[in-house]
Motif scaffolding. Structure first.
Motif, PDB file in Angstrom:
ATOM      1  N   GLU A 236       5.690   3.930   1.777  1.00  0.00           N
ATOM      2  CA  GLU A 236       6.872   4.801   1.766  1.00  0.00           C
ATOM      3  C   GLU A 236       7.225   5.234   3.182  1.00  0.00           C
ATOM      4  O   GLU A 236       8.401   5.460   3.496  1.00  0.00           O
ATOM      5  N   THR A 237       6.222   5.343   4.062  1.00  0.00           N
ATOM      6  CA  THR A 237       6.516   5.746   5.442  1.00  0.00           C
ATOM      7  C   THR A 237       7.393   4.720   6.153  1.00  0.00           C
ATOM      8  O   THR A 237       8.223   5.081   6.991  1.00  0.00           O
TER       9      THR A 237
ATOM     10  N   LYS B 140      15.026   4.761   7.217  1.00  0.00           N
ATOM     11  CA  LYS B 140      16.119   5.692   6.929  1.00  0.00           C
ATOM     12  C   LYS B 140      16.383   6.626   8.109  1.00  0.00           C
ATOM     13  O   LYS B 140      17.539   6.946   8.423  1.00  0.00           O
ATOM     14  N   ILE B 141      15.328   7.066   8.769  1.00  0.00           N
ATOM     15  CA  ILE B 141      15.499   7.928   9.947  1.00  0.00           C
ATOM     16  C   ILE B 141      16.185   7.152  11.073  1.00  0.00           C
ATOM     17  O   ILE B 141      17.071   7.683  11.769  1.00  0.00           O
TER      18      ILE B 141
ATOM     19  N   TYR C  12       8.234  -1.973  -0.609  1.00  0.00           N
ATOM     20  CA  TYR C  12       7.488  -0.808  -1.113  1.00  0.00           C
ATOM     21  C   TYR C  12       7.378  -0.853  -2.631  1.00  0.00           C
ATOM     22  O   TYR C  12       6.311  -0.562  -3.205  1.00  0.00           O
ATOM     23  N   GLU C  13       8.481  -1.217  -3.285  1.00  0.00           N
ATOM     24  CA  GLU C  13       8.462  -1.268  -4.747  1.00  0.00           C
ATOM     25  C   GLU C  13       7.579  -2.404  -5.257  1.00  0.00           C
ATOM     26  O   GLU C  13       7.041  -2.331  -6.369  1.00  0.00           O
TER      27      GLU C  13
ATOM     28  N   ARG D 262       9.702  14.710   4.291  1.00  0.00           N
ATOM     29  CA  ARG D 262       8.980  13.835   3.358  1.00  0.00           C
ATOM     30  C   ARG D 262       7.960  12.991   4.107  1.00  0.00           C
ATOM     31  O   ARG D 262       6.844  12.746   3.597  1.00  0.00           O
ATOM     32  N   MET D 263       8.296  12.579   5.331  1.00  0.00           N
ATOM     33  CA  MET D 263       7.370  11.795   6.146  1.00  0.00           C
ATOM     34  C   MET D 263       6.110  12.611   6.451  1.00  0.00           C
ATOM     35  O   MET D 263       4.985  12.090   6.385  1.00  0.00           O
TER      36      MET D 263
END
Length: 462
Positions: free
Chosen positions: A426-427, A433-434, A419-420, A188-189
């Motif tokens: 999003e990155t 998360k990574i 982000y929201e 996704r990234m």
């Protein structure tokens, strides 16, 4: 309704089939004990050692040998014997008239028969051997006990190896699941970076960095799959079970082992080290048995010294005649039976000092066994301390990674909120998360390393 019953039956059957194809720790351990080649070889060696012990015991008793032969002679060497009647008449001094010579012959011996039989039984009973026989019994018994200890040690070693490989599969499978999750974030990234590049929000270098990160995860996943496959192949080798898979193994034993590891790292190391170096530990027990074997071998060698005679009683009885025993005419009078009783003495007077050198060799072996035991204590102590320190370091690293996981989880929430709300990208969320996945993977690796160290310590204690 019938279709529903059929589906339920099929589901139950599939569950039972899966359960039948699963392998627990106990079943794998049983298979290892029954199928491992080295363990089977040791068991056969132990069986042979028991036969050696029985042979040594029988050396205390007599040795009985029997010989028999039967011969048929076409032309016996001794034929019939005759005497002339005239010779008998002429050898007598007659007072009266002398009988006339008749020229006749009188048979006095029929000659040897065509058959000849020979039977002999020899009995040898040792009386005094300077302890060679009794010490040989001790020696073979000690060797047999040593073989049994080797079997026990091999079983403990295989149990530790089996648990280590199963735990490796368990933690690597957990890491694999985390890598799959991280791979999704990395993909996704890459997608987000490419879109941002098209809109002019990111440089091409940033896109390449994202692709490199995704490729690194792909390579790491492939390496992990190869490691899992290697572990499964090794499990098949030691258990003798073919077609093992990750799904066919039950890991119900893992929580109990993890609790034991937690308790182990919190215990007193001096007490555990004393337990490792005690004589009850299998390696130390084997070395002690080797010392005993060397000392007994020295005693046997001393029994063979020059001018130390062995005494033995020897009895022999036999029969030699033309008929089977008891079937020969007048067998009592012919005296074809023999019975001999003798005392034998045997000793070596001079052999160029060979037996003295044998004693020196055995004394050297005793010294070597003592040195090996001292060296083994030092090696065991070193190995224990190394594994203990490794377990402690891994425990600290696990705690460190748990803090990083907690921090990464909080960062994910923070980045997600930003982000929201439109203040983040999003990155940033994906990167957090990574990072969270990397901390989880590192924790699993350290947990596996600690488990390996703790299993090694448990093995040293047995």
């Amino acid at each position: 309704m019938k279709i529903k019953k059929l589906l339920i039956t099929c589901a139950l059957f599939s569950i039972l089939l899966v359960r039948a194809n699963t392998h627990t720790l106990d079943s794998l351990l049983t298979a290892t004990t029954q199928n491992h080649p080295e363990l089977l070889k040791l068991q056969e060696e132990y069986k042979r050692s028991l036969l050696d012990v029985r042979d040594a015991w029988w050396n205390l008793g007599p040795t009985v040998d029997f010989q028999a032969s039967g011969t048929y002679m076409v032309n016996p060497p001794i034929g019939a014997m005759y005497i002339k009647s005239d010779d008998i008449i002429n050898s007598v001094q007659w007072n009266g008239a002398k009988p006339r010579n008749s020229g006749q012959r009188i048979k006095i011996y029929d000659g040897m028969e065509n058959t000849l039989y020979n039977f002999q039984v020899d009995l040898t009973q040792p009386i005094f051997t300077w302890g060679k026989i009794t010490n040989a019994i001790k020696l073979y018994t000690q060797v047999s006990n040593l073989k049994l200890t080797q079997i026990t040690q091999k079983q403990e070693q295989l149990e530790t190896e089996l648990k280590t490989r199963l735990l490796s599969l368990y933690y690597m499978n957990r890491i694999l699941a985390i890598l799959d999750e991280e791979q999704a974030y990395a993909d996704r990234m890459v997608e987000v970076s490419e879109n941002a590049e098209k809109s002019g929000m990111l440089l091409h270098q940033d896109v390449v960095d994202a692709k490199i990160q995704a490729k690194e995860l792909e390579i790491a996943k492939q390496d992990l799959l190869e490691q899992i496959n290697d572990q499964i192949l090794e499990l098949e080798r030691i258990t003798g079970i073919t077609e093992l898979t990750l799904e066919s193994i039950e890991y119900d034993f893992v929580p109990e082992l993890e609790e034991a590891f937690e308790a182990l790292v919190k215990s007193d190391p001096s007490e555990i080290e004393a337990e490792v170096l005690s004589g009850n530990q299998s390696s130390m027990k084997m070395l002690t048995q080797l010392q005993t074997v060397s000392k007994t071998s020295e005693k046997i060698a001393r029994g063979y010294e020059n001018w130390k005679p062995d005494l033995a009683l020897q009895m022999s009885t036999g029969y030699a005649g033309s008929r089977f025993p008891l079937f020969e005419p007048n067998w009592r009078r012919k005296d074809d039976y023999t019975l001999n009783i003798s005392i034998g003495i045997k000793t070596t007077i001079w052999d160029g000092g060979k037996k003295l050198r044998d004693i020196s060799r055995k004394m050297s072996e005793v010294e070597t066994a003592d040195i090996n035991k001292l060296d083994a204590r030092s090696s065991l102590s070193k190995t224990f301390n190394s594994q203990w320190n490794a377990a402690q370091v891994c425990t600290m690293k696990i705690e460190y990674q748990e803090l990083k996981i907690e921090s990464a989880a909080a960062k994910i929430n923070q980045k997600q909120i930003m982000y929201e709300s439109g203040y983040g990208s999003e990155t940033d969320v994906l990167s957090a998360k990574i990072e969270h996945c990397n901390a989880q993977i590192e924790k699993e690796k350290q947990t596996l390393s600690r488990a390996t160290a703790c299993l090694t310590i448990d093995y040293l204690r047995k």
